[in-house]
Each structure stands twice: as structure tokens, then as C-alpha cells.
Design an enzyme around this catalytic site. Structure first.
Site, PDB file in Angstrom:
ATOM      1  CB  CYS A  58      -0.952  -0.006   1.157  1.00  0.00           C
ATOM      2  SG  CYS A  58      -0.006   0.510   2.767  1.00  0.00           S
ATOM      3  CG  ASN A  98       2.971   2.002   3.694  1.00  0.00           C
ATOM      4  OD1 ASN A  98       2.750   0.681   3.451  1.00  0.00           O
ATOM      5  ND2 ASN A  98       4.098   2.498   3.192  1.00  0.00           N
ATOM      6  N   GLY A  99       2.181  -0.011   6.397  1.00  0.00           N
ATOM      7  CA  GLY A  99       3.140  -0.871   7.223  1.00  0.00           C
ATOM      8  C   GLY A  99       2.151  -1.964   7.978  1.00  0.00           C
ATOM      9  NE  ARG A 158      -7.468  -2.758   2.571  1.00  0.00           N
ATOM     10  CZ  ARG A 158      -8.502  -3.551   2.445  1.00  0.00           C
ATOM     11  NH1 ARG A 158      -9.561  -3.550   1.535  1.00  0.00           N
ATOM     12  NH2 ARG A 158      -8.819  -4.352   3.713  1.00  0.00           N
ATOM     13  CG  ASP A 205      -2.303  -3.511  11.027  1.00  0.00           C
ATOM     14  OD1 ASP A 205      -2.872  -3.383  10.137  1.00  0.00           O
ATOM     15  OD2 ASP A 205      -1.184  -3.643  10.875  1.00  0.00           O
TER      16      ASP A 205
END
Length: 608
Positions: A15, A88-89, A62, A113
Site C-alpha cells: 500500500c 502504511n505498514g 489498499r 491493525d
């Protein structure tokens, strides 16, 4: 308020995030944010979303690694809490955090998350980052205050680029995305060019090679108020002193080995969290082999491992399959040998350059790019060994720092690591880009002079881990894997493992030619042939030796109209290198012609 999402029936991918906050009374330019978002299509081609409210807009490509449902789509907006977020991550401890937040009264409608991050921010504010274990970059918009908060993980594994003027601030996960938004100063930053020509193409800290684009530093939270005022807070800075972890004071060498192995085991286990299979990029070196061994120890069956090889060139072998095969047999992995013929190299190189958010001269960029292309057909998440050399002192420039007085650290590091001294740049760089001061030397001296760090080696390891590493191996792997929708996880960059290594006595790290404590810890798990082998890389001989089609590619880039008009380098020096491509190499062996050519190739590939 505007909210829009698009979902596409394609493979799950990585993403990217983007956004804008305006300070001039105008509404956010949603079209510009859309352009940034679409420029990161390769990071997330299975869906995208946009959200805007007054002066703030957010965009997202996404990610579906944890919670594959649409409940986890981004931008994620919580009307009750008055927050919108893009992220992001991966937060590896999101499950524990979710349970903690539930006990405090928060309800969850997804298992993602992202929602944990949003509610953690509501509970703890900017201090939420101190609760996170993982890799992350995020933007949180507060509805009621008009405030925007940007954050980045401790080791800078996930990127965040910024372009700002008095009217607005834009941000994105990639530099080319900001270029797509338009209205960016694309002139070359002379200080960044100095760094590029000194640090093997690295531009550390906040700068990039382009004057109009900066980076949010690693381990930093930035709070931007609606009037454009902002403040930054660095929330993590390991001291590199023996007393940093009192519980480890007075450990014997054997106890340090056990502590390192326990911490690495925890780091590998954390990075197994996913709703999709996890593989390993296996070079056959100590670091990736140790990850395989620990995953096998965890009982992971049918573990997919991947190695890459190229055709030999210039007298150099093009693969290390003998080592990776040994590890694969030892642990019974589902091993994939990927051999790349020279015919694919030129196209792969051009694709790798387009995938770079910043120019990266390391020859194994193309290896990671082509490897990721193949690996993404089998798995969506991999663990990789990047960071071990910086964290545990594995490079050749670390041993000369042993027993060097603390005040001489900068002098010795410059001699061993810098591509060339400041004075030598006058013969390479065009006069209009030359600096009258040693900007790179000053950057290093200032960093090494900071409080903490018991020894010269400690000071340099702190510099390498908190500054240099962020903008070389971390960025290299992130860019090349993301280009093919592959999430790379790096257990050696677990912040608790880094803190432990920072407190470990220097002599234990320098033993056995470097990474001594790690090598000794690995002996119960790995064969001696892997532990005691000469240091290797993903070899790409045809890029290390600039000739044939690669030489013509570089020649065209450095002598074409765009390069002549830009005028970064002295023409007579470029002509001399083109006449004898192997004539000049840097202190660490990088081909100088490739260093110059790569920068110009990157500029041209991104329309600068």
C-alpha cells in the site's frame, strides 16, 4: 466531507498513502491527492480510497495482509472519535493492543491493525507510537481541531516524503507520487548531491536529491496545526552505551549470545503475523539463513524460500546457490532457484530505476527487483535479513574503529567509508553545484559528536543504524519489493533487538571479522560453511562491470540533451570515464561511472 473508494479484483498488494493540508483558506486539492494516489498503483492495485474535509485530504492504495475484508479499507474514518487515518505498514503487536484498548472501553468493527492505530491515537495521542512494535508511516486528521499528525517508525522502514510551501503541505509514500501532484521544485539540492557523491548515493536525514522534496525523519512524529505551524518530536534514540539496559549489565559472552538469540527469535516470531503465507528471501548468507532456521524452529512447514542468480561477468560468479541450497536442504524448505539470463537484465534494470523513490547505486537493486517480481507470484509477505550488518557491525569499515579514540571516530570513518574526500569533488562536479564547505563531513561529525555512545565504534554504529541504514538497505528493499506488491519484513530491525545490540560490548560484535556475537549465537542452528563463509551479497556482475548494453545506456544518459542542460558533472571527467569505464572506483568498490550514470538515468526516468 468527501469519501470515495475504488476496489479492483486483482492480487493483494502493498500500500501507499498520500495527502494534503492547506493553510491558505482553500479546500484541499482532491484531484492532486488522487494523482498522487494513482501514481502508487503498483503498491496497491487491488483498491484505493480518497477522503477530504475542508483543508485536509487523504488518499490510500489498499493493503490486504491483515483483515482481508472491506471493513479495513482506507482512508479509515471514525465519526464518533472525529478521526480519519491512512496507514502504511504493519503493527505486529496489534492483537495485544486491541485487547488493551477493548479493556479501556473501545469497540472494534474490524480485525485490522489500521483500526488499532486509529484508536491507539485517540487513547494516547502522539505517544501512541511508543506502544507500537512494527513498521509504519501514518497520517491522522483530527476533525475538531483541524490538526494533521504524521508519524514514522523507529528505523524508517516505511517512507514518508514531504513537499511544502507557505500555502500547503503534501505528503506521500513515494517521491514520484509528489511529482505527479505537480508544482514541485525539482532543482538539484547541492548539499544532497554532495552526500550522494560521498555516501554511495545515500542522501541521509531530511533531504532528497530534489530541493523541493524532503523526508519525515525516522522515529519522528510531526504535528501540523491548521495555521501551518508545526512541531516535530523524535521519540526514539538509542544511546549506544553499556548502561542503557541495566538488566544486561555484567553479562558474560555466553549470556550475550543467548540474549541476542532470544531477541532475534522474538523478532522473527512477531513477523509471522499475517493472514497470508510468509516466505524468506534466502541469499545463503548468515542473516537470511538464520531467519530460515528460526522459522523452522517455530514449526513453520512448507516454508517458501527464494534465491536469485545471474550469469557471470568480469570474472565474477553470478550466484551463491551453493550456500542457499545447503540451507534449503538443511531445513526442508520449498526452495525456488531463480536464474536471470542477461537478456532480462537491461529491462529489469530500467524497471528497477523507475521503482526507486530516490536514486540508489547499489547493484543489488536490480537483483531485489527481479527477485521480488518472481517471489510475488508465490507469496505476499517475506522476511529478509537486511540491517544485520549495520546493527551487529558486519561491514569492512567497522573493524578499523576498534580502539580508536572517540574524538577520532569521524576521521577514521571518513577514510574507510566515504567515496572520496570533499576536495576531490572539484574534479567531478560542475562548478555551479560545488559547495565551498564539506557538507557530508559536517553531517557525520555532528552526528558522531552527539551525547551518548561510549566508544568510536558505538558512535559510528549509531550513525549507521539511525541515519545511513534508513536511506540505503531499508529503502532499497522497500522500493524493490513494493514495486511487485510484496511486503518485506526485516527482523534484524526490530527496535528491541537494535536496543540490545546497541548495549552489547563492541568487542563481541567485532569478533570473527564482524557480527561475532551473532555468528556465535548461530552455531547451534547453522552449519559452519554458512557462518564462516566470506561475506556475500546478491551478486549482479553485469552491473558491477559497466560494459556492453549497460555502458551504452549510461553513455546515452550522460551525453544526452537532458544531462547537458542539467550540467551536474564536468564534461571532461564524464568523457574520461566513458573512455575507460573501469578506471575509477570508490573506496568501497562502486563503479564511479555507474554512480554518475544512475543519477542521470533516475532523473530522466522520473521526468525531472
Amino acid at each position: 466531507m468527501t469519501c470515495r473508494s475504488r476496489d479492483e479484483e486483482e492480487d493483494v498488494r502493498m500500500c501507499g498513502l498520500s495527502g494534503e493540508i492547506r493553510f491558505d483558506g482553500e479546500e484541499a486539492d482532491i484531484a492532486a491527492v488522487d494523482r498522487m494516489t494513482e501514481a502508487m498503483h503498483d503498491r496497491g492495485p487491488d483498491g484505493s480510497g480518497l477522503w477530504s474535509q475542508g483543508p485536509i485530504a487523504l488518499g490510500h492504495r489498499r493493503l490486504k495482509i491483515i483483515d482481508l475484508s472491506e471493513k479495513a479499507a482506507q482512508p479509515m474514518v471514525d465519526g464518533e472519535l472525529g478521526l480519519a487515518v491512512v496507514f502504511n505498514g504493519c503493527l505486529y503487536n496489534y492483537g495485544e493492543l486491541r485487547e488493551e484498548l477493548r479493556r479501556e472501553g473501545y469497540d472494534f468493527y474490524s480485525t485490522s491493525d489500521t483500526e488499532v492505530l486509529l484508536k491507539a491515537y485517540h487513547r494516547w495521542g502522539v505517544a501512541c507510537v511508543e506502544h507500537f512494535k512494527g513498521m509504519f508511516a501514518f497520517a491522522v486528521a483530527e476533525r475538531d481541531t483541524g490538526r494533521l499528525v504524521l508519524g514514522r517508525d523507529r528505523l524508517g522502514i516505511k517512507p514518508m516524503y514531504l513537499a511544502e510551501d507557505g500555502r500547503r503541505l503534501r505528503f506521500a509514500s513515494s517521491l514520484p507520487a509528489l511529482l505527479a501532484a505537480g508544482d514541485v521544485d525539482t532543482s538539484v539540492d547541492p548539499v544532497a548531491l554532495h552526500h550522494y557523491m560521498t555516501f554511495h548515493s545515500l542522501v541521509p536525514g531530511e533531504r532528497t536529491i530534489l530541493a523541493g522534496i524532503r523526508k519525515l525523519p525516522a522515529a519522528t512524529v510531526r504535528v501540523i496545526d491548521r495555521d501551518g505551524t508545526s512541531k516535530e518530536h523524535r521519540y526514539w534514540d538509542p544511546s549506544y552505551t553499556r548502561g542503557a539496559l541495566p538488566e544486561h549489565a555484567g553479562l558474560s559472552a555466553g549470556e550475550w549470545r543467548q540474549a541476542v538469540m532470544d531477541a532475534l527469535r522474538t523478532a522473527v516470531r512477531r513477523r509471522m503475523v499475517a493472514d497470508v503465507p510468509v516466505g524468506v528471501l534466502l541469499s545463503g548468507g548468515l542473516d537470511s539463513s538464520l531467519i530460515v532456521a528460526l522459522l523452522a524452529e517455530e514449526g513453520q512447514e512448507g516454508l517458501a524460500t527464494f534465491s536469485i542468480g545471474f550469469e557471470p561477468a568480469g570474472g565474477e560468479k553470478g550466484d551463491e546457490f551453493a550456500y542457499s541450497d545447503l540451507v534449503a536442504r538443511r531445513f526442508g524448505t520449498d526452495h525456488h532457484r531463480i536464474r536471470i539470463p542477461d537478456a532480462r537484465l537491461a529491462e529489469g534494470l530500467e524497471q528497477a530505476i523507475r521503482a526507486m523513490s530516490e536514486p540508489m547505486v547499489s547493484h543489488d537493486c536490480v537483483a531485489f527487483h527481479l527477485l521480488s517480481q518472481e517471489v510475488a507470484q508465490h507469496v505476499k509477505v517475506v522476511q529478509s535479513g537486511q540491517g544485520a550488518d549495520e546493527v551487529f557491525a558486519g561491514y569492512s569499515w567497522f573493524p578499523p574503529l576498534a580502539d580508536v579514540p572517540r574524538e577520532r571516530a569521524a576521521e577514521v570513518y571518513a577514510r574507510e567509508f566515504f567515496d572520496r574526500p570533499h576536495a576531490a569533488l572539484a574534479g567531478l562536479v560542475a562548478p555551479e553545484y560545488l559547495l565551498d564547505h564539506d557538507a557530508s563531513g559536517a553531517f557525520v561529525r555532528d552526528h558522531l559528536a552527539r551525547p551518548g555512545a561510549d566508544t568510536a565504534l558505538d558512535a559510528v554504529l549509531r550513525l549507521e543504524t539511525t541515519a545511513m541504514l534508513v536511506d540505503d538497505p531499508v529503502k532499497r528493499v522497500d522500493n524493490m519489493t513494493m514495486a511487485h506488491g510484496l511486503e518485506a519484513r526485516t527482523p534484524f530491525l526490530d527496535h528491541e533487538l537494535v536496543e540490545l545490540a546497541a548495549a552489547c560490548p563492541a568487542e563481541l560484535k567485532l569478533a570473527h571479522g564482524g557480527k561475532g556475537v551473532l555468528k556465535d549465537a548461530a552455531r547451534r542452528l547453522l552449519p559452519a560453511e554458512i557462518i564462516d563463509r566470506p561475506k556475500g551479497y546478491f551478486p549482479v556482475p553485469a552491473v558491477r562491470h559497466v560494459d556492453g548494453p549497460l555502458l551504452e545506456l549510461v553513455r546515452d544518459a550522460l551525453t544526452g540533451r537532458a544531462a547537458r542542460e542539467r550540467g551536474l558533472f564536468r564534461p571532461e571527467y564524464v568523457d574520461r570515464l566513458l573512455a575507460d569505464p573501469e578506471a575509477d572506483r570508490t573506496t568501497t568498490g562502486v563503479n564511479t561511472l555507474w554512480q554518475l550514470g544512475l543519477l542521470e538515468l533516475w532523473m530522466q526516468a522520473h521526468g525531472v
